[in-house]
Design a protein around this motif. Structure first.
Motif, mmCIF file in Angstrom:
data_model
loop_
_atom_site.group_PDB
_atom_site.id
_atom_site.type_symbol
_atom_site.label_atom_id
_atom_site.label_comp_id
_atom_site.label_asym_id
_atom_site.label_seq_id
_atom_site.Cartn_x
_atom_site.Cartn_y
_atom_site.Cartn_z
ATOM 1 N N CYS A 15 69.691 50.413 121.894
ATOM 2 C CA CYS A 15 69.418 48.251 121.450
ATOM 3 C C CYS A 15 70.773 48.172 121.951
ATOM 4 C CB CYS A 15 68.458 48.146 120.753
ATOM 5 S SG CYS A 15 69.236 48.473 119.373
ATOM 6 N N GLU A 18 70.321 45.490 126.591
ATOM 7 C CA GLU A 18 69.211 45.102 126.846
ATOM 8 C C GLU A 18 69.818 44.652 128.483
ATOM 9 O OE1 GLU A 18 68.307 46.387 123.159
ATOM 10 O OE2 GLU A 18 69.440 44.496 123.973
ATOM 11 N N LEU A 175 59.482 49.316 123.020
ATOM 12 C CA LEU A 175 60.801 49.593 122.119
ATOM 13 C C LEU A 175 61.453 51.072 122.565
ATOM 14 C CD1 LEU A 175 60.156 47.579 119.239
ATOM 15 C CD2 LEU A 175 61.647 46.874 120.722
ATOM 16 N N ALA A 179 64.858 52.109 124.477
ATOM 17 C CA ALA A 179 65.853 53.270 123.624
ATOM 18 C C ALA A 179 65.591 54.570 124.558
ATOM 19 C CB ALA A 179 64.659 53.312 122.265
ATOM 20 N N THR A 438 69.224 42.551 119.295
ATOM 21 C CA THR A 438 68.626 43.259 119.318
ATOM 22 C C THR A 438 69.855 44.068 118.600
ATOM 23 O OG1 THR A 438 69.221 43.515 121.087
ATOM 24 C CG2 THR A 438 67.583 43.553 120.487
#
Length: 484
Positions: A15, A18, A175, A179, A438
């Motif tokens: 993370c 993004e 997520l 990831a 993040t």
């Protein structure tokens, strides 16, 4: 894009970048991966086959005291304890994770046309690095990135922690998908990530609850995927019938109770004993008996597609290598070649066929729901409809479907699902709802433990040490979230 670091704060890079990752997939949406340069001509073949190898090892708290044990790959634990159970296979497993790095260059050097699709979970990729298997990752990098080999190898995206989509909270599943893209880009680079167009769901599990299925497809589309692999018996026609043309790509169309629609191309994995079929290259022999069919005025060669564990079982460990070599040598240059799915789809649409021409399908059991309500009637009406169907037929469920028809991935897993759900809820409350950045070290630590806890292995066995592992990883996810 700046090359992502593989590790940040001692954890895999899952993370924090993004916007960079999204930019990669957005830029690749309208760009062909192969541009017709793979030597495949659909007009000159009768049928084709595609195989995918699924590779996964979970992370476990390995030690007598689970609360304090170091989190390592199950593969590392197997290597350290060769006399326990089937752990003697660990060295062979390790070779299986590497061996395509040998097979592909060898066959290309012989003048043949090998093709294979690879799907490695994030927990496996992290575990390989942590146990020092750098040669494995280096071999994978070469066949992934070098111009001479990369057309032969197609990577499939997956959830980082190998989560089962039907019973993983939708925000967590997203997520996992993000990831894995982060981690893959850090390992192999932005250009390699831009070529990842297909998605392989863990355990071939497809949600069939309308709202969960909609979110599943929407996540894949938002994350840049253009097609998904689905198991034959987990889908149905809009009229509720089994598939009529299982060797053609379809459109998976998912409608929600709020009236939203999301769709993606679906490639059908047919039923059968997965590992045995792939190890013995059965898709090739099935494809040899097929001829082109007509679809929307176009001549379309059928595609036989299978995926299996790439390391698990005697047939895969021992019989697959010589059989793969034999079939590549026999099929190259014939009217029944091996292909990768994105290569096939790009050629298919270059003929003038459009995605909208593909037959429509939906997750299994949804026909019975839409007989009694319409998309847009709302979540309350959906819940009532599902309760009515369950009450009249104990075989009806919206737990999803997978490679096996007798595991729901929900019923009977309370002892492991409860702590997972608590960890997920707390991550949402303490991390997502508070908009923790993040790239915050606390966010990364909480995310790592949450994704590791949601691995399917902790549900598959249902009881014993594996559920203890899942509960302990969930406890650590809760603990790290509470610190925030």
């Amino acid at each position: 894009m700046t090359q992502l670091d593989e590790y940040v704060d001692g954890l895999p890079n899952l993370c924090g970048s993004e916007q960079q990752v999204q930019a990669i997939v957005e830029q690749s949406r309208n760009t062909a991966v192969h541009n017709g340069h793979t030597g495949l001509d659909l007009g000159a073949i009768d049928a084709a086959c595609a195989i995918a190898l699924h590779m996964h090892q979970p992370l476990i708290p390995a030690g007598e005291n689970l609360h304090t044990a170091e989190i390592i790959s199950n593969l590392q634990w197997m290597l350290q304890h060769p006399d326990v159970g089937d752990n003697h296979n660990a060295a062979t497993f390790l070779w299986c994770y590497k061996r395509m790095g040998e097979f592909i260059p060898t066959l290309l050097a012989e003048g043949h046309r090998p093709r294979v699709m690879l799907e490695y979970s994030g927990t496996l990729l992290h575990g390989l690095r942590r146990l020092g298997a750098n040669d494995v990752l280096d071999a994978l990098r070469r066949i992934t990135c070098e111009p001479e080999t990369r057309a032969a190898v197609e990577w499939l995206g997956c959830g980082w922690g190998h989560p089962v989509a039907p019973s993983t909270p939708v925000q967590d599943f997203r997520l996992h998908v993000r990831a894995w893209q982060h981690h893959f880009a850090a390992l192999f680079g932005a250009e390699a990530l831009a070529r990842v167009r297909g998605f392989s769901p863990a355990e071939m599990a497809l949600p069939n609850h309308p709202d969960v299925a909609y979110e599943f497809v929407r996540t894949l589309v938002d994350c840049g995927y253009t097609w998904v692999l689905v198991q034959e018996h987990t889908v149905e026609s809009p009229e509720g019938r089994p598939l009529e043309q299982r060797h053609l790509p379809h459109r998976l169309v998912c409608r929600s109770s709020r009236g939203e629609t999301a769709e993606i191309i679906a490639v059908i994995k047919t039923q059968g004993s997965d590992t045995k079929l792939v190890a013995q290259m059965q898709p090739y022999y099935e494809a040899r008996g097929l001829q082109p069919v007509e679809l929307a005025g176009h001549r379309v060669p059928p595609l036989v597609t299978q995926i299996a564990d790439g390391e698990n079982g005697g047939v895969m460990m021992n019989e697959f290598p010589p059989k793969f070599y034999d079939v590549v040598r026999e099929s190259s240059g014939t009217r029944t070649p091996l292909v990768n799915v994105t290569e096939y789809l790009e050629q298919l649409f270059a003929t003038g066929l459009r995605p909208g021409d593909l037959p429509e399908l939906q997750p299994v059991q949804q026909h019975r729901i839409w007989e009694r309500m319409a998309p847009g009637d709302g979540p309350d009406r959906l819940a009532a409809t599902i309760d009515t169907l369950r009450g009249s037929d104990d075989r009806f469920h919206v737990d999803g479907g997978s490679w096996t028809g007798d595991i729901s991935w929900v019923r009977g897993y309370d002892n492991v699902l409860a702590p997972m759900e608590r960890a997920s809820s707390l991550f949402h409350e303490r991390v997502l709802a508070r908009s923790v950045p993040t790239d915050d070290p606390g966010y990364r630590a909480a995310l790592f433990h949450l994704l590791a806890a949601e691995t399917s292995c902790y549900r598959y066995w249902g009881e014993g040490i594996w559920t203890d592992y899942g509960a302990e990883l969930s406890r650590r996810a809760i603990e790290t979230a509470e610190r925030l």
